[in-house]
Scaffold this motif. Sequence first.
Motif, short mmCIF file in Angstrom:
data_model
loop_
_atom_site.label_atom_id
_atom_site.label_comp_id
_atom_site.label_asym_id
_atom_site.label_seq_id
_atom_site.Cartn_x
_atom_site.Cartn_y
_atom_site.Cartn_z
N GLY A 1 8.47 4.73 -28.12
CA GLY A 1 9.06 4.43 -27.18
C GLY A 1 9.76 3.19 -27.37
O GLY A 1 9.77 2.47 -28.57
N THR B 1 1.52 11.48 -31.90
CA THR B 1 2.34 10.33 -32.00
C THR B 1 3.19 9.95 -30.76
O THR B 1 3.45 10.69 -29.88
N ASP B 2 3.31 8.77 -30.36
CA ASP B 2 4.13 8.18 -29.07
C ASP B 2 4.89 7.32 -29.69
O ASP B 2 4.70 6.18 -30.47
N PHE C 1 12.53 4.73 -22.63
CA PHE C 1 12.74 6.00 -23.22
C PHE C 1 11.65 6.16 -24.01
O PHE C 1 10.91 5.20 -24.91
N SER C 2 10.76 7.29 -23.99
CA SER C 2 9.57 7.61 -25.03
C SER C 2 9.52 9.24 -25.01
O SER C 2 10.05 9.88 -24.29
N ILE C 3 9.03 9.33 -26.33
CA ILE C 3 8.52 10.94 -26.46
C ILE C 3 7.05 10.79 -26.96
O ILE C 3 6.79 9.78 -27.88
N ASN C 4 6.33 11.78 -26.70
CA ASN C 4 5.07 11.97 -27.22
C ASN C 4 4.97 13.47 -27.80
O ASN C 4 5.31 14.31 -27.43
N LEU C 5 4.46 13.55 -29.10
CA LEU C 5 4.41 14.61 -29.90
C LEU C 5 2.97 15.01 -30.40
O LEU C 5 2.23 13.92 -30.68
#
Length: 107
Positions: free
Chosen positions: A31, A28-29, A10-14
Amino acid sequence: IVGQTWNGIFSINLKTSIPGKIPIKLFTDIGTVYDKLNFYGSSLPVFFDAGIQLSIINNIFDIYFPVLMSKKIKDNNTLNKIKYLQTIRFTFSLEKIDPFKLLRDIR
């Protein structure tokens, strides 16, 4: 190997713009990975990096300079002898280029 699993990632990139016309953004990344063979103890490991994004061509060609990294990423980089210059990332998004617009702008 850090950040790899057969079970789930699971990851999110903002990213966010800085006020003004300068082509710099912050990113920012974050995970985590889930694996039955969790080498990081009983809790899910969290990996992150954050830094500065330089948009050479707005959202088409970007360069990412990490400034902060989680200890797990730093340890992995040290173990694998990964230097800072090797952590700089480039993106070139061809799908965002409109060839018809480029032709219109040439005239």
